[in-house]
Design a protein around this motif. Sequence first.
Motif, short mmCIF file in Angstrom:
data_model
loop_
_atom_site.label_atom_id
_atom_site.label_comp_id
_atom_site.label_asym_id
_atom_site.label_seq_id
_atom_site.Cartn_x
_atom_site.Cartn_y
_atom_site.Cartn_z
N LEU A 1 33.16 1.48 60.69
CA LEU A 1 34.34 0.66 60.93
C LEU A 1 34.63 0.59 62.43
N LYS A 2 34.29 -0.54 63.03
CA LYS A 2 34.54 -0.73 64.46
C LYS A 2 35.93 -1.33 64.64
N GLY A 3 36.68 -0.79 65.60
CA GLY A 3 38.00 -1.34 65.90
C GLY A 3 39.06 -1.01 64.87
N LEU B 1 40.23 8.85 51.60
CA LEU B 1 39.12 9.60 52.17
C LEU B 1 37.80 8.85 52.00
N THR B 2 37.61 8.22 50.84
CA THR B 2 36.40 7.44 50.60
C THR B 2 36.29 6.31 51.63
N GLU B 3 37.41 5.63 51.88
CA GLU B 3 37.41 4.53 52.85
C GLU B 3 37.13 5.04 54.26
#
Length: 175
Positions: free
Chosen positions: A27-29, A18-20
């Motif tokens: 976070l693209k892509g 969840l943190t990530e």
Amino acid sequence: GRSKGDAHVTERVISQMLTEMDGLEDLKGVVVIGATNRPDIIDEALLRPGRFDRILEVPFPDKDAIKEILKIHTKKKPLDSAVNLDRLVELTDGYTGADIAAIVNAAAMSAIKEHVASINERDKKHRGEGENKIAATMAGEEDKEKKDLKISMKHFEAAVGKVKKKISAISDPNL
């Protein structure tokens, strides 16, 4: 039951995930895909809006889908002419695609084991007849043996008995 240590490991893994996912970095892509066969025990924190955009349920295959799955998995298998796919569809109703693949493989293995046992029996009978006759017989029968190997309905029926169907554990119709 699970030990307390196991529960803490699970909590830490979910927390880290969840943190990530919620991290400050955009976070693209990056696509996060989760899959489970136990949607009834998914941590609610994972289902909060914004975490996963779509939740898809893949239902059990219907009879038409089961027939197609059976066709795919039996396509290159030496089926006995008496194998009835419609009967197999009835026997495997409520099974997953993976279960059906396991049934076809179990039936094939059973047929192979039976075939090898019959070859061994025949070889025992031929042993007393002299080496030259055995070699001549073996050479002529190798091609015939490949044709003799057939997966029959009894192999499929036994395989269905071995592979237990999964019972859907879905309790929330929204999942």
